[in-house]
Design a protein around this motif. Structure first.
Motif, PDB file in Angstrom:
ATOM      1  N   THR A 175      44.544  55.579  27.527  1.00  0.00           N
ATOM      2  CA  THR A 175      43.651  54.436  27.290  1.00  0.00           C
ATOM      3  C   THR A 175      43.183  53.897  28.634  1.00  0.00           C
ATOM      4  OG1 THR A 175      44.823  53.803  25.271  1.00  0.00           O
ATOM      5  CG2 THR A 175      43.428  52.128  26.298  1.00  0.00           C
ATOM      6  N   LEU A 176      41.874  53.641  28.728  1.00  0.00           N
ATOM      7  CA  LEU A 176      41.310  53.010  29.924  1.00  0.00           C
ATOM      8  C   LEU A 176      40.450  51.833  29.491  1.00  0.00           C
ATOM      9  CD1 LEU A 176      39.874  54.622  33.093  1.00  0.00           C
ATOM     10  CD2 LEU A 176      38.506  52.934  31.877  1.00  0.00           C
ATOM     11  N   GLU A 177      40.691  50.659  30.086  1.00  0.00           N
ATOM     12  CA  GLU A 177      39.957  49.453  29.719  1.00  0.00           C
ATOM     13  C   GLU A 177      39.291  48.849  30.951  1.00  0.00           C
ATOM     14  OE1 GLU A 177      42.937  46.988  27.987  1.00  0.00           O
ATOM     15  OE2 GLU A 177      42.782  47.932  26.011  1.00  0.00           O
ATOM     16  N   TYR A 178      38.023  48.459  30.777  1.00  0.00           N
ATOM     17  CA  TYR A 178      37.298  47.711  31.803  1.00  0.00           C
ATOM     18  C   TYR A 178      37.220  46.254  31.337  1.00  0.00           C
ATOM     19  CZ  TYR A 178      35.772  52.167  33.802  1.00  0.00           C
ATOM     20  OH  TYR A 178      35.731  53.416  34.375  1.00  0.00           O
ATOM     21  N   ILE A 179      37.748  45.349  32.155  1.00  0.00           N
ATOM     22  CA  ILE A 179      37.778  43.933  31.793  1.00  0.00           C
ATOM     23  C   ILE A 179      37.117  43.119  32.902  1.00  0.00           C
ATOM     24  CG2 ILE A 179      39.273  41.951  31.300  1.00  0.00           C
ATOM     25  CD1 ILE A 179      41.305  43.913  30.162  1.00  0.00           C
ATOM     26  N   ARG A 180      36.147  42.306  32.528  1.00  0.00           N
ATOM     27  CA  ARG A 180      35.483  41.421  33.486  1.00  0.00           C
ATOM     28  C   ARG A 180      35.486  40.005  32.929  1.00  0.00           C
ATOM     29  NH1 ARG A 180      31.264  45.572  33.798  1.00  0.00           N
ATOM     30  NH2 ARG A 180      31.637  46.883  35.614  1.00  0.00           N
ATOM     31  N   ASP A 181      35.857  39.057  33.792  1.00  0.00           N
ATOM     32  CA  ASP A 181      35.902  37.639  33.389  1.00  0.00           C
ATOM     33  C   ASP A 181      36.745  37.451  32.124  1.00  0.00           C
ATOM     34  OD1 ASP A 181      34.204  36.968  35.515  1.00  0.00           O
ATOM     35  OD2 ASP A 181      32.429  37.407  34.304  1.00  0.00           O
ATOM     36  N   ASN A 182      37.865  38.161  32.098  1.00  0.00           N
ATOM     37  CA  ASN A 182      38.812  38.086  30.975  1.00  0.00           C
ATOM     38  C   ASN A 182      38.218  38.555  29.654  1.00  0.00           C
ATOM     39  OD1 ASN A 182      40.911  37.044  32.578  1.00  0.00           O
ATOM     40  ND2 ASN A 182      40.070  34.968  32.397  1.00  0.00           N
ATOM     41  N   LYS A 183      37.156  39.358  29.725  1.00  0.00           N
ATOM     42  CA  LYS A 183      36.545  39.900  28.517  1.00  0.00           C
ATOM     43  C   LYS A 183      36.537  41.425  28.590  1.00  0.00           C
ATOM     44  CE  LYS A 183      33.514  35.985  27.451  1.00  0.00           C
ATOM     45  NZ  LYS A 183      32.106  35.556  27.227  1.00  0.00           N
ATOM     46  N   LEU A 184      36.857  42.062  27.469  1.00  0.00           N
ATOM     47  CA  LEU A 184      36.845  43.513  27.393  1.00  0.00           C
ATOM     48  C   LEU A 184      35.406  44.006  27.356  1.00  0.00           C
ATOM     49  CD1 LEU A 184      38.516  46.138  27.101  1.00  0.00           C
ATOM     50  CD2 LEU A 184      38.378  45.821  24.620  1.00  0.00           C
ATOM     51  N   VAL A 185      35.007  44.796  28.363  1.00  0.00           N
ATOM     52  CA  VAL A 185      33.639  45.313  28.451  1.00  0.00           C
ATOM     53  C   VAL A 185      33.528  46.662  27.756  1.00  0.00           C
ATOM     54  CG1 VAL A 185      31.816  46.056  30.039  1.00  0.00           C
ATOM     55  CG2 VAL A 185      33.251  44.082  30.614  1.00  0.00           C
TER      56      VAL A 185
END
Length: 358
Positions: A175-185
């Protein structure tokens, strides 16, 4: 007095290096007798075996450096005391502090040697020693924490694999997650991921990528997909002894990277870093203790001094190991764990030196 200074300094350095030369072959012989069965069973090449024992020599010397030094100082100082040479020095009007000066010069030489060993030679030796161990002597055991690996790659990227095979460079349930400003992109999942060295790419099976939108999501799927990522799976699951194999500059950069990733091994890495600098200081402390203990002529002779010295050395090693384990397995500060034995035995050295002067 310069003649006496040179006399003590030469005895200090010569006895220390002779002690190393005597104990290292014994250590190699015992280690070889213990491991020869597995070496032959796994058909380790002769050249690799020779390099292994060279690495073992440096690794063994660095590991037991304080113990060798302590015993060697007690040995030759006890001989000086039994021959009444120390009494002759002090009776000539030389103070005990002045008598201690060549010991401190010798300790300075040995501490520089210990620092060079820790910064440059020991990391290379540790790498060869541990690599050979896990390749031929610890078959079936893993050198990495390869279950449920969760790492932060940078400020926005997080990965997870349920298991990881270091030999095949293959991870399961990726699993790979991109998170910006505490939001899942966006989020990538795959049943497996494998690093392909030939193309420097990653091959994922049952690939699914979800782009998180404001109103609806975009889903991309593929049975198999090859792509590039800005990380190496080997970096994501470093071997547990990796810190011992890095030179000081590399170690600092590695620790910074691992702190950003939230590594669970960060305390172990910092222990290695701090010990590089604490070992040279312990050389001075143990030298003072050894001189204070063995400079008095005792009825039991050298044997009593050696017995007392061995007990003190064992206590020092005990404290060093206990606090090291505490720092590695708990929230105990690594800096305090490394320096506490030096602080404790520094107080003991000051007390013994004060009484020796009297």
């Amino acid at each position: 007095m310069k003649i006496l200074d040179w006399y003590i300094l030469k005895r200090y350095l010569l006895t220390f290096f002779v002690m190393l030369l005597l104990f290292i072959p014994i250590g190699i012989t015992v280690h070889l007798a213990e491991k020869i069965g597995k070496i032959l069973e796994n058909e380790a090449p002769f050249g690799e075996v020779m390099l292994y024992f060279l690495d073992f020599t440096i690794y063994f010397a660095h590991l037991l450096f304080p113990l060798f030094l302590f015993l060697s100082v007690i040995w030759f100082t006890s001989k000086l005391a039994n021959n009444t040479e120390i009494i002759a020095f002090l009776s000539s009007g030389v103070s005990f502090s002045r008598f201690l000066r060549p010991y401190m010069i010798g300790a300075s030489v040995v501490s520089v040697f210990a620092l060079v060993l820790g910064l440059y030679l020991a990391p290379e030796a540790s790498k060869g020693f541990n690599d050979f161990n896990y390749k031929y002597l610890k078959t079936g055991k893993s050198a990495v924490d390869n279950q449920n690996v969760y790492r932060q790659i940078d400020d926005t990227t997080y990965i997870f694999v349920s298991s990881f095979d270091t030999k095949q460079k293959r991870g399961q349930n990726f699993t790979l997650e991109y998170i910006r400003d505490n939001k899942l992109v966006s989020k990538i999942t795959a049943s497996s991921i494998q690093y392909v060295e030939k193309d420097s790419t990653y091959r994922m099976n049952t690939y699914v990528k979800r782009y998180i939108g404001d109103n609806n999501d975009i889903i991309e799927t593929a049975r198999r997909k090859d792509t590039l990522f800005a990380f190496d799976l080997e970096d994501l699951t470093p071997v547990e002894y990796i810190a011992e194999t890095l030179r000081y500059g590399e170690l600092n950069r590695f620790i910074e990277k691992e702190e950003a990733r939230g590594s669970s091994y960060i305390s172990r890495y910092k222990l290695v870093k701090y010990r590089i600098w604490s070992l040279p200081v312990s050389v001075f402390i143990l030298t003072i203790i050894a001189v204070a203990v063995s400079s008095i002529k005792r009825r039991g002779g050298m044997g009593v001094n050696l017995a007392v010295g061995i007990c003190i050395a064992m206590v020092f090693v005990f404290f060093d190991k206990i606090f090291g384990v505490m720092a590695a397995q708990s929230d105990f500060p690594p800096l305090l764990a490394v320096w506490f034995p030096n602080m404790l035995f520094g107080i003991l050295a000051a007390y013994l030196l004060y009484n020796a002067k009297r």
